[in-house]
Design an enzyme around this catalytic site. Structure first.
Site, PDB file in Angstrom:
ATOM      1  N   ASP A  52       3.855  -3.759  -5.819  1.00  0.00           N
ATOM      2  CA  ASP A  52       4.621  -5.151  -5.339  1.00  0.00           C
ATOM      3  C   ASP A  52       6.199  -4.866  -5.371  1.00  0.00           C
ATOM      4  OD1 ASP A  52       2.168  -6.216  -5.044  1.00  0.00           O
ATOM      5  OD2 ASP A  52       2.356  -7.250  -6.800  1.00  0.00           O
ATOM      6  N   HIS A 102       1.875   2.105  -3.231  1.00  0.00           N
ATOM      7  CA  HIS A 102       0.873   3.170  -4.159  1.00  0.00           C
ATOM      8  C   HIS A 102       1.117   4.608  -3.884  1.00  0.00           C
ATOM      9  CE1 HIS A 102      -1.275  -0.123  -6.034  1.00  0.00           C
ATOM     10  NE2 HIS A 102      -1.723  -0.621  -5.005  1.00  0.00           N
ATOM     11  N   GLU A 132      -0.236  -1.748  -9.801  1.00  0.00           N
ATOM     12  CA  GLU A 132      -0.130  -2.960  -8.710  1.00  0.00           C
ATOM     13  C   GLU A 132       1.338  -3.383  -8.848  1.00  0.00           C
ATOM     14  OE1 GLU A 132      -1.952  -3.464  -6.476  1.00  0.00           O
ATOM     15  OE2 GLU A 132      -3.634  -2.006  -7.286  1.00  0.00           O
ATOM     16  N   GLU A 187       0.873  -1.302   0.045  1.00  0.00           N
ATOM     17  CA  GLU A 187      -0.007  -0.192   0.099  1.00  0.00           C
ATOM     18  C   GLU A 187       0.935   1.129   0.005  1.00  0.00           C
ATOM     19  OE1 GLU A 187      -3.350  -0.099  -0.476  1.00  0.00           O
ATOM     20  OE2 GLU A 187      -3.448  -2.085  -0.378  1.00  0.00           O
TER      21      GLU A 187
HETATM   22 ZN   LIG Z   1      -2.541  -2.376  -4.788  1.00  0.00          ZN
END
Ligand SMILES: [Zn+2]
Length: 400
Positions: A342, A264, A338, A261
């Site tokens: 990661d 992001h 995403e 998170e």
């Molecule tokens: Zn995510």
């Protein structure tokens, strides 16, 4: 197109129902895999029913003359244009929400219930609905009035004003949502002292991240699906974990999920998303400004008399049929984010822990491991499990 994609997904999931994909065979049992397949297909077939239903309702409102009828009825009261407009939009929203109730009940109390996810009681469901309705009255009506007023009184460039107003409103909501709105529906409590909090604090200081606190939300009040998210911006950023997520993940897994998170945030995905949606809103308003001057826009959609509010309503109703086709581009953009998050998580924590957290979440949420590639390309904001995990494994080799 939507029906066809949904049927493809159902077929693909059914074809892979009998065996757990090899890379998951030591972590997910056949029974769990089959539950995910059945859950995906149950949601899919209800989704197809809903698709047909909402398409029929849309046709009734437009070609069927529903909007025209509503407009005629409300015009007969001879209120001012602004009042008439607001009344038409409120009446339309009220009818639409009432029509939506049965499918919402079915999805919660039949499908979610059958697979053991529903925790809602009829009481909480009803209270939620009433709170939601009250919020739309308090926030929605003034907003509609403002937009309609700008459309009518700002001349040819009203769309720039309306866009500015909507942008300010959405920034305001980002600030107000975690502080005032989310607490109406859920309880937020500071995360208790312990290993999880210690790990979170260490991770936050290691990555130079400031937040307004770490909170646990009582998601289990409604559903056993788990999640984690950030809300707010600037100094009001909050980290929120669903209690259901904390219950099923180990402290190291929670740390890895949080690192994702944070990724992001570090990559400014929220900010980029805001810029994108602002740009799309501006383009949407510009198209609407042109459309509302065309008589065919009304008549072709079954409305006889042109008006500002009808243009707005028709545009909101009809535009999803056209923007559907940019879905794959948006999903791809989101999946790219995403992967970036990661990568950040693998650098800042343990990619192996993130993998095991993901597998555990797929298991808990009965998410399918075998989506149809085309369906996934259209709809999935996250990469399919196998691709995402392969990417994380590769990162693990690079960083550890
Ligand atoms: Zn995510």
């Amino acid at each position: 197109m939507q029906l066809w994609l949904s049927l493809r997904q159902a077929r693909h999931v059914a074809q892979h129902r009998s065996t757990v994909p090899e890379e998951f065979s030591d972590k997910i049992t056949l029974q769990e895999h089959q539950k995910a397949a059945d859950y995906t297909r149950a949601k899919g077939s209800f989704g197809r029913f809903n698709l047909l239903l909402s398409a029929s309702i849309l046709l009734l409102w437009t070609f069927g003359g529903g909007l025209n009828w509503l407009d005629t009825v409300i015009r007969s009261f001879e209120w001012s244009p602004l009042t008439t407009g607001v009344a038409v939009i409120i009446a339309f929203s009220l009818i639409s929400s009432l029509v939506d109730i049965p499918s919402s009940v079915y999805s919660t109390f039949v499908i979610e219930e059958k697979f053991g996810f529903n925790k809602l009681t009829a009481k909480v469901f009803t209270i939620d609905m009433l709170k939601g309705a009250a919020l739309s009255v308090v926030i929605g009506i003034p907003l509609i009035m403002l937009v309609l007023w700008l459309m009518e009184s700002m001349g040819d460039f009203w769309w720039l004003y309306a866009w500015a107003a909507l942008t300010i409103f959405s920034v305001l909501m980002m600030w107000a949502y975690p502080k005032f709105i989310a607490p109406i529906f859920n309880k937020f409590q500071p995360l208790e002292e312990g290993e999880v909090l210690d790990r979170i604090k260490t991770l936050l200081s290691r990555t130079g991240f400031n937040s307004d606190g770490v909170f646990v939300m009582d998601g289990s009040k409604r559903s056993s699906h788990g999640n984690a998210y950030f809300t707010g911006f600037g100094k009001t950023k909050r980290i929120v974990f669903f209690d259901t997520l904390l219950k099923h993940l180990s402290p190291t897994q929670v740390e890895a999920v949080l690192a994702h998170e944070l990724g992001h945030f570090k990559h400014k995905h929220v900010f980029k998303g805001m810029i994108l949606s602002m740009t799309m809103t501006l383009a949407g308003f510009a198209v609407l400004a042109w459309l509302m001057k065309q008589d065919w826009f009304y008549t072709a959609l079954g409305v006889q008399q042109s008006s500002t509010y009808m243009a707005l309503l028709l545009f909101i109703l009809v535009s999803p049929a056209f923007t559907f086709f940019i879905g794959p581009i948006m999903s791809r953009w989101s999946r790219k984010h995403e992967f970036e998050a990661d990568t950040f998580a693998a650098q800042q924590s343990d990619s192996g822990e993130l993998i095991s957290a993901l597998v555990s979440l797929y298991k808990k949420n009965a998410g399918t491991l075998t989506p149809d590639p085309l369906y996934s390309a259209f709809y999935d904001s996250h990469p399919p499990a196998s691709i995402r995990i392969a990417h994380l494994k590769q990162l693990g080799l690079n960083y550890n």
